[in-house]
Design an enzyme around this catalytic site. Structure first.
Site, mmCIF file in Angstrom:
data_model
loop_
_atom_site.group_PDB
_atom_site.id
_atom_site.type_symbol
_atom_site.label_atom_id
_atom_site.label_comp_id
_atom_site.label_asym_id
_atom_site.label_seq_id
_atom_site.Cartn_x
_atom_site.Cartn_y
_atom_site.Cartn_z
ATOM 1 N N GLY A 115 10.058 73.655 57.365
ATOM 2 C CA GLY A 115 11.978 74.218 57.097
ATOM 3 C C GLY A 115 12.163 75.159 57.834
ATOM 4 N N HIS B 187 15.550 74.627 63.018
ATOM 5 C CA HIS B 187 15.852 75.374 64.609
ATOM 6 C C HIS B 187 15.292 74.021 65.853
ATOM 7 C CE1 HIS B 187 12.465 77.503 65.066
ATOM 8 N NE2 HIS B 187 12.238 78.007 63.942
ATOM 9 N N HIS C 288 11.880 74.230 66.585
ATOM 10 C CA HIS C 288 10.959 72.558 65.785
ATOM 11 C C HIS C 288 11.177 71.424 65.846
ATOM 12 C CE1 HIS C 288 11.466 75.282 62.220
ATOM 13 N NE2 HIS C 288 10.311 75.869 61.984
ATOM 14 N N GLN D 249 -0.297 80.564 52.429
ATOM 15 C CA GLN D 249 -0.130 81.533 53.730
ATOM 16 C C GLN D 249 0.043 82.428 53.180
ATOM 17 O OE1 GLN D 249 0.677 78.362 55.661
ATOM 18 N NE2 GLN D 249 2.061 79.649 56.847
ATOM 19 N N GLY E 53 3.651 75.443 67.920
ATOM 20 C CA GLY E 53 4.179 75.613 68.563
ATOM 21 C C GLY E 53 3.292 77.263 69.127
ATOM 22 N N ASP F 109 3.638 80.803 67.380
ATOM 23 C CA ASP F 109 3.023 81.186 66.235
ATOM 24 C C ASP F 109 1.212 80.963 66.833
ATOM 25 O OD1 ASP F 109 4.182 81.883 63.894
ATOM 26 O OD2 ASP F 109 4.699 79.626 64.295
ATOM 27 N N GLN G 163 -2.248 81.041 65.473
ATOM 28 C CA GLN G 163 -2.353 80.025 64.980
ATOM 29 C C GLN G 163 -2.561 78.924 65.644
ATOM 30 O OE1 GLN G 163 0.722 78.378 61.420
ATOM 31 N NE2 GLN G 163 1.538 77.408 62.968
ATOM 32 N N LEU H 156 10.707 78.212 72.017
ATOM 33 C CA LEU H 156 12.185 78.660 72.419
ATOM 34 C C LEU H 156 13.071 79.444 71.757
ATOM 35 C CD1 LEU H 156 11.615 75.393 72.521
ATOM 36 C CD2 LEU H 156 14.471 75.426 72.243
HETATM 37 P P1 AMP Z 1 6.874 76.978 61.017
HETATM 38 O O1 AMP Z 1 8.298 76.201 59.961
HETATM 39 O O2 AMP Z 1 7.533 78.758 60.785
HETATM 40 O O3 AMP Z 1 5.318 77.009 59.784
HETATM 41 O O4 AMP Z 1 6.344 76.297 62.204
HETATM 42 C C1 AMP Z 1 6.475 75.320 61.814
HETATM 43 C C2 AMP Z 1 5.953 74.853 63.841
HETATM 44 O O5 AMP Z 1 7.484 74.504 64.702
HETATM 45 C C3 AMP Z 1 5.129 76.061 64.103
HETATM 46 O O6 AMP Z 1 4.165 74.882 64.945
HETATM 47 C C4 AMP Z 1 5.632 76.959 65.051
HETATM 48 O O7 AMP Z 1 5.112 77.268 66.037
HETATM 49 C C5 AMP Z 1 6.487 76.119 65.793
HETATM 50 N N1 AMP Z 1 7.539 77.027 66.238
HETATM 51 C C6 AMP Z 1 8.184 77.790 65.109
HETATM 52 N N2 AMP Z 1 9.440 78.538 66.058
HETATM 53 C C7 AMP Z 1 9.428 77.910 67.136
HETATM 54 C C8 AMP Z 1 10.308 78.438 68.556
HETATM 55 N N3 AMP Z 1 10.987 79.080 68.276
HETATM 56 N N4 AMP Z 1 9.734 77.592 69.802
HETATM 57 C C9 AMP Z 1 8.741 76.591 70.186
HETATM 58 N N5 AMP Z 1 8.193 76.206 68.348
HETATM 59 C C10 AMP Z 1 8.806 76.973 67.390
#
Ligand code: AMP
Length: 281
Positions: free
Chosen positions: A30, A33, A36, A60, A148, A151, A154, A177
């Site tokens: 959540g 941005h 996501h 985590q 993404g 990470d 990951q 991004l």
């Molecule tokens: P999170 O909500 O931080 O767990 O991220 C959810 C997914 O969005 C993960 O696969 C992240 O790697 C991806 N993600 C987060 N930030 C970015 C970004 N700046 N550009 C591309 N993917 C992203």
């Protein structure tokens, strides 16, 4: 757009869709941005229906203050997703819908990927990631899941997880991004002050400098250069910088021909932890 808070109802809705539709899946925590949203758009291009999960996964987090302060903006998240063209289903559960009984993680062996970088600095982090992604994959049963490169470790671990758990899911990596100043978009950026946000341009600027010098400088020289850049800037504390092999994620000792390398960094701006990475060759 349909929102489900219970896995039972999500599974019901998906089982009727599944017969004809290709299902894409984007797991998130959540505070959505554009990073996501780029994943969701890619998933919409390649599938008939996209499930977006929004769940701040407690197992985590190795730091309870980080978990507590993690931004939660469900209303804003839903309006962002509503603006997209295409069939989106949101899964927004309570902890008890995913963790029955104890809130704990399974122990995973990801062939050593889990012991590098983030794994070293956030003990148990990837057990938590593996546990929640495995649970979600078994609920959603997607054809493809989108992660993404932000990470990157990951992403590699999730590919390994799908193999270990024998799940026939295509894992798709998506580009990072960035903000206009180069800072990788992240939910945690919401916790930065305006000044910290502006100054955090140093992270990507330094990574780009490493990429430019990669062909001519030694790995030791590049490590020293990054340490120096952050010593000059006391508002940021370098947790780690590593040039690693993209496949094994092991620290690169020398630049073997034929291997792909990437630079990885974790930095604290006060108590906000920021990570980033860049391909080098
Ligand atoms: P999170 O909500 O931080 O767990 O991220 C959810 C997914 O969005 C993960 O696969 C992240 O790697 C991806 N993600 C987060 N930030 C970015 C970004 N700046 N550009 C591309 N993917 C992203």
């Amino acid at each position: 757009m349909v929102i489900h808070t219970q896995k039972k109802l999500l599974v019901q809705a998906l089982s009727s869709a599944k017969k004809n539709d290709k299902i894409g899946f984007v797991p998130t925590m959540g505070a959505l941005h554009k990073g996501h949203i780029s994943l969701v758009k890619k998933a919409l291009e390649e599938n008939d229906l996209v499930v977006v999960s929004i769940f701040v996964n407690p197992t985590q987090f190795n730091n309870s203050a980080d978990l507590q302060k993690y931004p939660r903006t469900p209303e804003d998240d839903i309006s962002l997703l509503k603006n997209l063209n295409g069939k989106v289903m949101v899964y927004l559960p309570e902890i008890s819908d995913l963790y029955e009984g104890s809130v704990s993680a399974k122990n995973y062996n990801f062939g050593g990927l889990e012991n590098e970088m983030e794994g070293k600095h956030r003990k148990g982090h990837f057990d938590g990631v593996g546990t929640i992604v495995n649970k979600l994959f078994r609920i959603v049963k997607p054809d493809a899941a989108y992660f993404g490169e932000k990470d990157f470790q990951q992403l590699q671990i999730v590919k390994k997880l799908a193999t270990i758990e024998k799940l026939p899911i295509r894992i798709v990596g998506c580009p990072i991004l960035r903000e206009n100043n180069g800072l990788a978009m992240s939910s945690r950026n919401k916790r930065l002050s305006a000044k910290q946000f502006e100054e955090s341009a140093i992270i990507y600027k330094t990574l780009k400098e490493v990429r430019e010098k990669f062909n001519t400088a030694s790995i030791a020289g590049l490590n020293a250069l990054v340490a120096e850049r952050f010593l000059q800037n006391p508002n940021f504390k370098l947790e780690y910088f590593e040039i690693a092999n993209e496949k094994t994620l092991k620290t690169a000792k020398r630049k073997n021909k034929g291997s792909k390398f990437r630079a990885f960094i974790a930095v604290f701006a006060d108590e906000v932890r920021l990570i980033d990475n860049i391909p080098l060759n």
